[in-house]
Each structure stands twice: as structure tokens, then as C-alpha cells.
Design an enzyme around this catalytic site. Structure first.
Site, mmCIF file in Angstrom:
data_model
loop_
_atom_site.group_PDB
_atom_site.id
_atom_site.type_symbol
_atom_site.label_atom_id
_atom_site.label_comp_id
_atom_site.label_asym_id
_atom_site.label_seq_id
_atom_site.Cartn_x
_atom_site.Cartn_y
_atom_site.Cartn_z
ATOM 1 N N GLY A 153 15.990 27.175 116.127
ATOM 2 C CA GLY A 153 16.635 26.323 117.129
ATOM 3 C C GLY A 153 17.726 25.410 116.599
ATOM 4 O O GLY A 153 18.032 24.392 117.223
ATOM 5 N N SER A 154 18.379 25.806 115.501
ATOM 6 C CA SER A 154 19.418 24.898 114.982
ATOM 7 C C SER A 154 20.622 24.838 115.929
ATOM 8 O O SER A 154 21.269 23.789 116.051
ATOM 9 C CB SER A 154 19.848 25.305 113.571
ATOM 10 O OG SER A 154 20.518 26.540 113.576
ATOM 11 N N MET B 233 15.459 36.549 120.852
ATOM 12 C CA MET B 233 15.347 37.863 120.218
ATOM 13 C C MET B 233 14.917 38.989 121.158
ATOM 14 O O MET B 233 14.497 40.049 120.700
ATOM 15 C CB MET B 233 14.395 37.778 119.017
ATOM 16 C CG MET B 233 14.875 36.837 117.921
ATOM 17 S SD MET B 233 16.553 37.203 117.333
ATOM 18 C CE MET B 233 16.228 38.700 116.391
ATOM 19 N N LEU C 261 17.910 41.148 127.314
ATOM 20 C CA LEU C 261 17.753 40.871 128.744
ATOM 21 C C LEU C 261 18.176 42.076 129.569
ATOM 22 O O LEU C 261 19.149 42.769 129.241
ATOM 23 C CB LEU C 261 18.571 39.636 129.140
ATOM 24 C CG LEU C 261 18.074 38.328 128.509
ATOM 25 C CD1 LEU C 261 19.026 37.184 128.821
ATOM 26 C CD2 LEU C 261 16.650 37.986 128.958
ATOM 27 N N ASN D 234 25.872 34.106 124.669
ATOM 28 C CA ASN D 234 25.128 34.277 123.415
ATOM 29 C C ASN D 234 26.040 33.907 122.250
ATOM 30 O O ASN D 234 27.261 33.939 122.373
ATOM 31 C CB ASN D 234 24.708 35.750 123.285
ATOM 32 C CG ASN D 234 23.901 36.019 122.032
ATOM 33 O OD1 ASN D 234 22.993 35.256 121.692
ATOM 34 N ND2 ASN D 234 24.217 37.093 121.329
ATOM 35 N N HIS E 36 26.655 35.053 118.211
ATOM 36 C CA HIS E 36 26.315 36.116 117.259
ATOM 37 C C HIS E 36 27.009 35.822 115.922
ATOM 38 O O HIS E 36 28.183 35.445 115.912
ATOM 39 C CB HIS E 36 26.770 37.469 117.818
ATOM 40 C CG HIS E 36 26.453 38.599 116.892
ATOM 41 N ND1 HIS E 36 25.176 39.114 116.765
ATOM 42 C CD2 HIS E 36 27.227 39.281 116.016
ATOM 43 C CE1 HIS E 36 25.188 40.071 115.853
ATOM 44 N NE2 HIS E 36 26.424 40.192 115.381
ATOM 45 N N GLU F 120 24.934 44.366 129.521
ATOM 46 C CA GLU F 120 23.759 45.217 129.293
ATOM 47 C C GLU F 120 23.722 45.806 127.884
ATOM 48 O O GLU F 120 22.696 46.332 127.464
ATOM 49 C CB GLU F 120 23.655 46.310 130.369
ATOM 50 C CG GLU F 120 24.763 47.346 130.373
ATOM 51 C CD GLU F 120 26.092 46.837 130.929
ATOM 52 O OE1 GLU F 120 26.143 45.705 131.462
ATOM 53 O OE2 GLU F 120 27.090 47.555 130.792
HETATM 54 C C1 GRF Z 1 22.028 32.314 115.022
HETATM 55 O O1 GRF Z 1 22.493 32.572 113.744
HETATM 56 C C2 GRF Z 1 22.712 33.178 116.043
HETATM 57 O O2 GRF Z 1 23.944 33.632 115.621
HETATM 58 C C3 GRF Z 1 21.773 34.328 116.230
HETATM 59 O O3 GRF Z 1 20.497 33.805 116.041
HETATM 60 C C4 GRF Z 1 20.560 32.683 115.171
HETATM 61 C C5 GRF Z 1 19.751 31.578 115.768
HETATM 62 O O4 GRF Z 1 19.592 30.514 114.884
HETATM 63 N N1 GRF Z 1 21.951 34.925 117.530
HETATM 64 P P1 GRF Z 1 18.960 29.149 115.370
HETATM 65 O O5 GRF Z 1 17.582 29.470 115.930
HETATM 66 O O6 GRF Z 1 19.872 28.567 116.395
HETATM 67 O O7 GRF Z 1 18.876 28.324 114.132
#
Ligand code: GRF
Length: 193
Positions: free
Chosen positions: A14-15, A94, A97, A111, A113, A146
Site C-alpha cells: 500500500g505504498s 492483484m 477485473l 491503474n 504499472h 479488459e
Molecule cells: C506498484 O509497484 C505498482 O506499480 C504495481 O503494484 C505495486 C504496488 O505497490 N501495480 P504498493 O502496494 O503501492 O506499495
């Protein structure tokens, strides 16, 4: 500016959620976190929500490993609607959807990435970039569709790859860039939604 109602979904540490909540608290992101939801009961992201006094919930995902069971996805829609969420923010969520969520929140799910999409979709994108011998990578905020790690790009930030980078050191620098990019990208959407 009107405060955009966010629903944040995550499965892990959750950073990025923390960076978003800190930006809201600092007054630089004109949004309001209505709810944080995780399909992992003991995910640190739920702890972060509690730290910031944001309503939070565990969503039992059902029997599948990479997606939510259909009734769990329907329950997710219900929870987000009841919370008045206007924009769904995936922050390390993870599960893929499916149509139930994608149609309920059409072009309202984003999202982040850890690569410069369309390069290196999928897992451990920083490692993919290293293995490919790239000299630059980064992170991307995009609308969710999707396909996995696909959809219109909202914002990107570049991160150089250093000669002695390990997967861990590169990932750590990408995350620092993510924590700047995600709140900034949501701020941009606040003026548009
Ligand atoms: C992030 O690096 C993001 O790019 C990916 O998942 C990670 C989540 O990290 N989709 P955090 O839980 O927000 O620390």
C-alpha cells in the site's frame, strides 16, 4: 475544485495508497478517499487506511487465484457504489477485473504499472526491463480495460536504469517515481471527471 470521490483497491503493502492519502491530507490532491478495499485480509494497505481514518473493508475473493469470483465482483461494485465512489484507483490490486466492474465503472478505473507501457506488461516489470538490457524504464498510470496492463495512458514517468542496478534497487527507484506520479495523475483527472 470539486473533490473527486476515490475508492482504492490493493492487495499488498500500500505504498501508493499512502502517497495518495498523504497528498489528499497535504491539500495537493483535490480528492476524498471514500473507501479502501482489499481481497487480502491482513494486507498492510488496510492498516494504512485505518491510520488515515479512511473506511476500509476486506472483500473475500472466492475460489479463483487471479480474479474475483463473480459474486465477489458484484459485491465490490455494490460496496463502491454505496460509498459514492467516482474513480476506482488500483494500487497494487492483484486480481484481474472483469466485465461486471468494467461496465459498472466504464473509464473510471485506473491503474499504475511499473514500466513505460506498452513495454513490459505483466509481473516484475522492473526485472523484465533489466533482463532486456533497457537503459530506461519507469511507471505508467493508465485506464483499465479488459486486457492486462493495457488501456489509454494518462501519465508516465521515466526512471533511468543504472549500470549496477539490481532488481531491488531499480524497483525501489521506480516506486519513488510512482509515489509522485499517481497523485499527480489523479489530480489531472480531478479537473476532467
Ligand atoms: C506498484 O509497484 C505498482 O506499480 C504495481 O503494484 C505495486 C504496488 O505497490 N501495480 P504498493 O502496494 O503501492 O506499495
Amino acid at each position: 475544485m470539486k473533490r473527486l470521490a476515490l475508492g482504492i483497491l490493493g492487495s499488498g503493502k500500500g505504498s501508493n495508497c499512502r502517497a495518495i492519502l498523504e497528498s489528499i491530507q497535504a491539500g495537493t490532491l483535490p480528492a476524498e478517499a471514500r473507501v479502501v478495499i482489499s481481497e487480502v485480509l491482513d494486507a498492510p494497505i488496510l492498516e494504512i487506511a485505518r491510520e488515515f481514518s479512511v473506511p476500509n473493508a476486506y472483500l473475500p475473493p472466492g475460489q479463483f487465484r487471479t480474479r474475483l469470483e463473480p459474486n465477489a465482483e458484484a459485491e465490490l461494485v455494490k460496496m463502491l457504489r454505496e460509498a459514492g465512489v467516482e474513480l476506482v484507483v488500483l494500487a497494487g490490486f492483484m486480481r484481474v477485473l472483469k466485465a461486471t466492474m468494467l461496465s459498472a465503472f466504464a473509464r473510471r478505473i485506473i491503474n499504475i504499472h511499473p514500466s513505460l507501457l506498452p513495454k513490459f506488461p505483466g509481473l516484475e516489470a522492473w526485472k523484465q526491463a533489466l533482463d532486456a538490457g533497457a537503459t530506461v524504464t519507469g511507471c505508467t498510470v493508465h485506464f483499465v480495460d479488459e486486457k492486462i496492463d493495457h488501456g489509454d495512458i494518462i501519465a508516465q514517468s521515466e526512471v533511468p536504469i543504472l549500470p549496477n542496478d539490481s532488481p531491488d534497487s531499480l524497483h525501489a527507484r521506480i516506486q519513488i517515481a510512482e509515489h509522485e506520479l499517481y497523485p499527480a495523475a489523479i489530480t489531472k483527472l480531478c479537473g476532467e471527471i
